[in-house]
Design a protein around this motif. Sequence first.
Motif, PDB file in Angstrom:
ATOM      1  N   PHE A 177      -0.566  15.714  31.308  1.00 52.30           N
ATOM      2  CA  PHE A 177      -0.051  16.431  30.134  1.00 52.30           C
ATOM      3  C   PHE A 177       1.426  16.119  29.916  1.00 52.30           C
ATOM      4  N   VAL A 178       2.259  16.356  30.922  1.00 54.36           N
ATOM      5  CA  VAL A 178       3.706  16.279  30.708  1.00 54.36           C
ATOM      6  C   VAL A 178       4.229  14.845  30.700  1.00 54.36           C
ATOM      7  N   MET A 221       3.676  13.614  27.312  1.00 57.98           N
ATOM      8  CA  MET A 221       4.668  14.298  26.493  1.00 57.98           C
ATOM      9  C   MET A 221       6.036  13.623  26.609  1.00 57.98           C
ATOM     10  N   MET A 271      -3.890  14.164  29.615  1.00 58.73           N
ATOM     11  CA  MET A 271      -3.446  13.478  28.403  1.00 58.73           C
ATOM     12  C   MET A 271      -4.173  14.020  27.175  1.00 58.73           C
ATOM     13  N   TYR A 313      -2.750  17.278  26.183  1.00 54.02           N
ATOM     14  CA  TYR A 313      -1.483  17.171  25.456  1.00 54.02           C
ATOM     15  C   TYR A 313      -1.717  16.805  23.989  1.00 54.02           C
ATOM     16  N   HIS A 360      -2.690  19.829  22.284  1.00 56.93           N
ATOM     17  CA  HIS A 360      -1.508  20.678  22.136  1.00 56.93           C
ATOM     18  C   HIS A 360      -0.623  20.205  20.985  1.00 56.93           C
ATOM     19  N   ARG A 361      -0.468  18.910  20.858  1.00 58.69           N
ATOM     20  CA  ARG A 361       0.458  18.360  19.863  1.00 58.69           C
ATOM     21  C   ARG A 361      -0.153  18.240  18.478  1.00 58.69           C
ATOM     22  N   ALA A 387      -3.085  24.099  26.329  1.00 59.86           N
ATOM     23  CA  ALA A 387      -3.166  23.152  25.218  1.00 59.86           C
ATOM     24  C   ALA A 387      -3.327  23.846  23.875  1.00 59.86           C
ATOM     25  N   SER A 439       9.424  16.720  28.588  1.00 58.55           N
ATOM     26  CA  SER A 439       9.286  17.919  29.409  1.00 58.55           C
ATOM     27  C   SER A 439       9.443  17.563  30.868  1.00 58.55           C
TER      28      SER A 439
END
Length: 419
Positions: free
Chosen positions: A74-75, A78, A208, A211, A214-215, A272, A412
């Motif tokens: 995830f990060v 990001m 991934m 993310y 989330h985005r 997310a 992040s």
Amino acid sequence: MSADPKAHAPQRVRLLEVDLLRFLAALAVVLFHYTGSRGGPFEGEKARELFRPISALTQFGYLGVELFFLISGFVILMSVWGRSMADFAVSRIIRLYPAYWFAVLLIGVIYYTTGLGWGEVETIIPNLTMFQQGMGVRNASNVFWTLWTEMHFYALISILVLAGVTYQRCITFMATWSVASVFAHESDSKVAETLLIPEYAPFFIAGMAFYLIHRFGSSLLLWLFVGFSWACAVRYAVPAAIEKAYRISPADARPAVAIIVTLTFAVMALVATGKLGWLRWRFFTTLGCLTYPVYLIHYDLAPVLARVLYPAMAPWAATVTIIMVVLVAAYAVHKLVEQPLAAWLKPRLRESFAKLQMTDTGRRRGRRARASGGAPDDPAAGTPHTNESEVAPLPARTLPQPGEEPHGSAPSAPIGSTI
């Protein structure tokens, strides 16, 4: 004349819920090593037997590493969005190495003063590179193997960074890695398995996908990636619990491991989709900063402390005391080692990478570099400076239109990978 884009840069905020999850993952690993493993810090005692019945739960604490890998996927995605390979390399070096170097040297000191651990010079020196496993040298600490797994992930995602991170390329990268890792496992090829880490790839890939959700918001395709990764993760995690050093009895491992892995995916799904955004306590930032040094030093510091505290103190009292000492030590490492050394390294590394953009005559390639506002002789001119612990607020959650690529970046603080 167009307005300066920096004037409209959004204020950056931090995903505090991720900091909390990172710390909880580290705490789960600590409790596994102290109370749920077949070894433990207390000489002559098996932690799993000494701490029954709570060890029936803490024996699964090693799965905090799998949560680390989910968060890392995830990060890291990001943090690389809109960034160059140089930015990515600098961020990884200053994030991973300062505390790691301290931990390796600490292990050497412990070995030569107490005889505990694997801190011989011939082990310590290769371990300072963090590439010791690739050299065939044992890890100075049993927890360092996760960093080598993270390195594999960084090497793979570097391909994406070099190509340029876009929504479509992320999908292609994730799909290719997902399928290729399954083929690698089927082939039983050591080379393919080393490159594609099929046992842990599902966690990074799912991170991934989370993310991207989330985005850009939910889509069936992204949730299919999550579902596929979850199925693969469960398939690898259950036998690993039984067959590897964890040696959890089959009756305990099934279905507990599958349930815990499913819960880690469920928690990341809540992150997310913004369902944990209410976790805004600022103290979570401190917990997030403690996570990496806690992970690095807890395993080797505990036996030294246990020699002093046990059996003079009851096992539980000694364990709580050890955890408190480790937390204080981790805070000191963060303040006295990580922050100063990262502050010293960052501008020097940026300058070093900036010099790669110069020609042999010492000039930058092209005229745009001079137009960026920096002096021609300044190797750091035009180099973006970001705070990795912050992330920009998300835009409206809409998927990119056909033929259109998403823009922007949301850096992040990683776990460290990982961790």
